[in-house]
Write an enzyme that holds these catalytic residues in place. Structure first.
Site, PDB file in Angstrom:
ATOM      1  N   SER A   1     -41.630   8.771 -44.964  1.00 12.47           N
ATOM      2  CA  SER A   1     -40.729   9.804 -45.441  1.00 12.47           C
ATOM      3  C   SER A   1     -40.901  10.114 -46.916  1.00 12.47           C
ATOM      4  O   SER A   1     -40.676  11.249 -47.346  1.00 12.47           O
ATOM      5  CB  SER A   1     -39.275   9.393 -45.183  1.00 12.47           C
ATOM      6  OG  SER A   1     -38.966   8.226 -45.904  1.00 12.47           O
TER       7      SER A   1
ATOM      8  N   ASP B   1     -30.368   4.551 -52.065  1.00 16.91           N
ATOM      9  CA  ASP B   1     -30.753   3.538 -51.064  1.00 16.91           C
ATOM     10  C   ASP B   1     -31.955   2.716 -51.503  1.00 16.91           C
ATOM     11  O   ASP B   1     -32.496   1.954 -50.722  1.00 16.91           O
ATOM     12  CB  ASP B   1     -31.012   4.217 -49.708  1.00 16.91           C
ATOM     13  CG  ASP B   1     -32.145   5.214 -49.742  1.00 16.91           C
ATOM     14  OD1 ASP B   1     -32.854   5.301 -50.768  1.00 16.91           O
ATOM     15  OD2 ASP B   1     -32.337   5.921 -48.745  1.00 16.91           O
TER      16      ASP B   1
ATOM     17  N   HIS C   1     -35.522   6.237 -51.018  1.00 16.11           N
ATOM     18  CA  HIS C   1     -35.809   7.676 -51.090  1.00 16.11           C
ATOM     19  C   HIS C   1     -35.480   8.185 -52.496  1.00 16.11           C
ATOM     20  O   HIS C   1     -34.321   8.457 -52.797  1.00 16.11           O
ATOM     21  CB  HIS C   1     -34.979   8.432 -50.053  1.00 16.11           C
ATOM     22  CG  HIS C   1     -35.315   8.068 -48.650  1.00 16.11           C
ATOM     23  ND1 HIS C   1     -34.502   7.281 -47.868  1.00 16.11           N
ATOM     24  CD2 HIS C   1     -36.382   8.380 -47.877  1.00 16.11           C
ATOM     25  CE1 HIS C   1     -35.057   7.125 -46.670  1.00 16.11           C
ATOM     26  NE2 HIS C   1     -36.186   7.779 -46.644  1.00 16.11           N
TER      27      HIS C   1
END
Lengths: 217, 217, 217, 217, 217, 217, 217, 217
Positions: free
Chosen positions: E15, E191, E194
């Site tokens: 991601s 987090d 990210h």
């Protein structure tokens, strides 16, 4: 009343029958019968004859002509094996000739209409004698209006098939004609085809009266 | 061509004029003129007379009657101070009498219509002599149709006001009548009111012809 | 007018042709022709020549190059069997060379362009002699602009093919050049490619003039 | 580097500055600075000088001209009391003259531009001497292009004000001109105004270089 | 700078690489590279070296582990035939062990990680010697944090593979560690995985520095 | 159990309390209490003590600091006149110092925190002696983590106020610390603040245990 | 039939009356009467007595109790000046006592119910003698069910008011009781309150029968 | 507690089990277990026994009957190979007989129910001895209510199978019956089937108590 206990009544037709019914089953919870005349018929059958337990199924699909019904007859009618079958088709067969006059492939002319509808009725008669044929209609009081006149011709075909094949015949055009003496067409449908609640009630009344419905029950 | 360099042309009316135009300004970038006849008129004015730099403003609002125009005339017309003013109003004034016959408050009868429209025209004449009056219309060929007949009466009122007040007169009903000899009403508008691109082109042609537009330029 | 009664006119091209037309059919009710020049052409054909009943089909797809047209020529053109075929392709063939210069696989260079377009025209000539070739364009007045210059080269290829294959030739770049003398490019298209209503009207006018359209009818 | 510990740097401008920044605050969590050059500047300031703790605020609003800045100067700049103020305005002042040539009220001509921008700078100088003026730009290599030429004039006004008022001057047009020697305008912005990531990086680099940013830190 | 004219640079990962890039191609118009470090790298390559014409492709997919990369290596890497290949994988391989500790099938332990990544590198080395290995990271300053410690082990595996296979090695953890001396982790990523624009800039800087990027160009 | 028949229990706090509760009332049908610990508390109170008929109200609002509570204390607490009042505030007071370190106005430092919370408790004590103070927390096992250490300081302030004002004290940090011996923080909350169902259950357990809830009832 | 030409019939009540009717007017085009019993009543009045031109208005609002009706009686009833007024209220007055037993403020107990409803009826009797009172209901066959028993008490209040004030009385509970001999409650309403089409038809039938509707007309 | 370290506990059932769980996996991040009793069970297992690391999987699907479970038993249960299996099925088997009485194909009568459920249990016993059977329920206190009575019969079947096959038996109806002494059914579920948080807590408590859960841990 003609319908008997636990019988299944299946409606098939175009957008007037469809009315956003649940796909693909056309029965069940949560407004599965759509919001048109089929739902009105079902609600009155249940309200007045709860003890009969009539099962109503709606297999209308928007935009359908009789040619489209033919393509799905096996799946949507024959395999359903209904005790009663009500067919109302033909509005789009005619309408496309008037709103899309240059796209000939979308037109279903009267010969094909008659031939196809007759064949479908004959095929279903092998299953049940209880077939109701509802005419297509055009909510227009002027009989000389070109589309109304054409729709009347298709309506006559429906009447003829009903007589030849021993079906119950429901003249929806006559039902609308009666109300049009008092209400202008736009009160019922801006486009003279897709009726509001008044128009669907007129269709439901015509249907229920034909099957001997007792309103005072 | 009647319009001269740098003039402002303002259209006011109902949904036929509105056609999803930008609110509140009715001009500018990104399809601000909507997708109806106003946009067609503007595009041809720019395409054929780019050197004139005509400024077009669309102040149509869906559902409006002449009563609604009166309520916003000061803000949407007078303060805009247009060089040319085009008014097309009356369809809803009539339609509500036919699709909502029992809600009398929504009806604008012919006396109020004539009186109000005359007053608005007189008020705007203090600003500009260049006023165009477009009739309301009903895309129905049968002159004996009740709503068509009523619409014709309102159209006659528009014609009379145009003559009395020295406005340019555009007979949109006549423009539609001509095409209806070849095309059934449903080819142009299912509801006989909201036209597709063909109908808006007919309206735009009628407008442009009236102002002396040179199509071959 | 060159088109005759009941003929089918098919447009194929890229986003300028597509303009949100109905997929996959590209004809029918509800703005099926999109909101670009194809729709303007259709509306004027119907408004001025309703008796001819010309059938218009839009097969434009956004982002297409001539390489993409080749891949769908059989399905979208040949099986449609049009009487008249209008092709406008090439903008993306050139644009990708300028907005994505480093992704070579997205570029269609002039040899492939010429070869492919010629082949498609030849294949369609087996069906109809009535082929119109519209040049790609770039709404930029400066002939020395790199992309405009490249687009002009592709336009010349179109002209050459039209002459060799006996097609009607429509110089859209010339049509835009004329208006650019009065209007800056950004008035018609922020990106110099996707035109607003003015630009689509210019394209429609160029097309209609080429087929002998009578605007005063 | 010119900026010192804990200073507040405020950017104001149009859509190029805005880039979907958080309204109304223009700072905080969740991409509050938008996705344009302001965000790139902030990220590099934090990445290379985390110890300085520069506070960046984005007060750009899409579509603004210098006239719009004036209307919100008190609320969006003065009450923010920034240590550093960066202004990039003028693209819409010019663009409207080219994409909406007939709506004169939307144009901000050069006299008003100069007068207004000067007044805003003078007012802010009462708060801080650290003002950066970024020129408007047009990502078009042809200096004779009408809009580019006009934009250059506005850019000269910015340069003149910077000199007169003792502001730091950032020539964004020059920065784009340099890249346009290798890349065609469409690689950076289809509409020659709203840049992609490449263009925003060019703007951020020009800004950071002006404030003595050490890239190798 | 290590990259040469017209070379293709392909990024693959999870991601952090994906960042909403265009699927499936991962290159082209309209923010196709996503909004993470790949886009920053591309923008600076184009801004500083426009003459080189480097082609950047993003093949990141959110949630991927090295096991997922293996499954799509043939399609997303080998058939792309890149001149330069950058791999950043492992965060999810570790993270699932800590956020879903009881779903063992979702964990990729270090032996499988090392074995799989080595195999993928070896396979790609048949195509190109230019492979960059970026470590996975955890934006947490405490080396004794269990997940940070585990991530460091995976990072060491990456370093080992880089040395054995002769790849360029980029220590992203080290890059984050440096900034964490001044900024608390939450300023970069709630987090710790990210990152916001600051974190992506740090990643891009680490990458660009490794390939000899000249920031002052 | 401390709560008695028909008493009203009001929770106030930030996003951990809010959890998408119904605005503005915070009680009623359809998940009005949100999906966090308040809902768990309510469900167990109803399930184990249905005969008591405790009324639970949720007045949490995402993003709130104690400064925000002060602004709405009159409307959201005093006018509600609760029999029991539970306050959990402080996470954002601390978090903004760590995720937005340079936006000082968003920080609520410990003096203001202590002063404000004390004042609110004192004000509410005029209504009820039944006040529960829940500490803010940070789901991070490392006591030397900067944000955890700071949060612990705020937690100590809460403890001190509880002792001084005679409130029930709930150490949520201690509750999380216990589970963190077995589960890594990310199993409960990626961002160490917004817990999943496990974390909300831990909060609810701590609350219910404090009020003498009988789990085996 | 009791209703005479051009009379206005206004329905007021809760969600059973509301059924997504148009707000705020409750009459007009596009399903403005909602999809419940009001719409069925209207459709049959129009279908069977088109010559009467009854005007039906729906002022139901979901969730209303008689306390809510009181608050809007002046605006929604008195200023409407109906010839016929139908009131069905009380379900929520009772239901909240059973689904939200601990939120006492939401309960409307029988004394307040009786007093308020009586006052509203008295106030409206100054305008019209034609008032219909429909009982609230609960579609539950067990008379000893606590909520059914409570609802019956409220129904008795309605009956008493009808007798005292000379209103027409419609026992909707009795209508449902009859059908419940054949159909289980869930066939009509999962929650025993909001009926499907069957239940709305039962309500409409009860209403129409009370006003002397001729079903066979 | 009966469950041991690292065991997998799988729940299967209908909408009461489903509760919007993640499809198809039924475990993982982001509320994958849905928001019903399964989630409550999981959260308490993790909160009280974090050291055990129980893996919970939710395979409920809304609307399912035991006939539907049979169709997906192989894929959703057998291949999952759970250590513990909890089955709650039967509500829809019964409900359809009461809300859709005339659609017989949707009914699953008690013989088919018993036979099918027995077969599924027998098949799963080849994998594990740890099977929990939860009865279907109807949140209705009246034992003579037709649907409640029928549901009780199905519940007895479950009890019988549990005894015959040596499964743990959970009487959910009894759990609800207990609370119904104090709370009316509508406080827990408007439709007497889909419970709110109170009802799901009751189900979770019944489950946890059966497996020897220590609440005070």
């Amino acid at each position: 009343m003609l319908l008997e206990q636990r019988q299944k009544l299946l409606f098939i037709g175009d957008s007037v029958t469809d009315c956003d019914r649940a796909k693909p089953h056309g029965e069940g919870l949560f407004h599965a019968l759509g919001n048109g005349y089929v739902s009105v018929v079902d609600a009155f059958l249940k309200a007045n004859y709860p003890e009969l337990g009539i099962r109503v199924v709606n297999k209308g699909i928007s935009g359908n002509t009789v040619r489209d019904l033919k393509a799905r007859w096996q799946e949507d009618v024959i395999t359903q094996n209904p005790d009663w079958l009500s067919i109302m088709i033909g509005i789009n067969d005619v309408w496309r000739q008037f709103d899309s006059p240059f796209i000939k492939d979308h037109h279903v002319y009267i010969e094909e209409y008659q031939e196809t509808l007759t064949a479908l009725v004959k095929e279903s008669k092998l299953q049940t004698e209880n077939i109701l044929l509802m005419t297509p209609y055009y909510i227009e009081i002027n009989e000389n209006d070109l589309m109304r006149a054409k729709m009347d011709q298709y309506g006559k075909v429906v009447k003829q098939i009903a007589e030849e094949e021993g079906c119950l015949f429901i003249d929806t055009q006559a039902a609308f004609n009666k109300i049009l003496k008092n209400l202008y067409a736009a009160t019922i449908a801006w486009d003279r085809v897709h009726p509001n609640e008044i128009g669907h009630t007129i269709l439901a009344k015509a249907f229920l009266n034909k099957i001997g419905f007792d309103w005072t029950k």
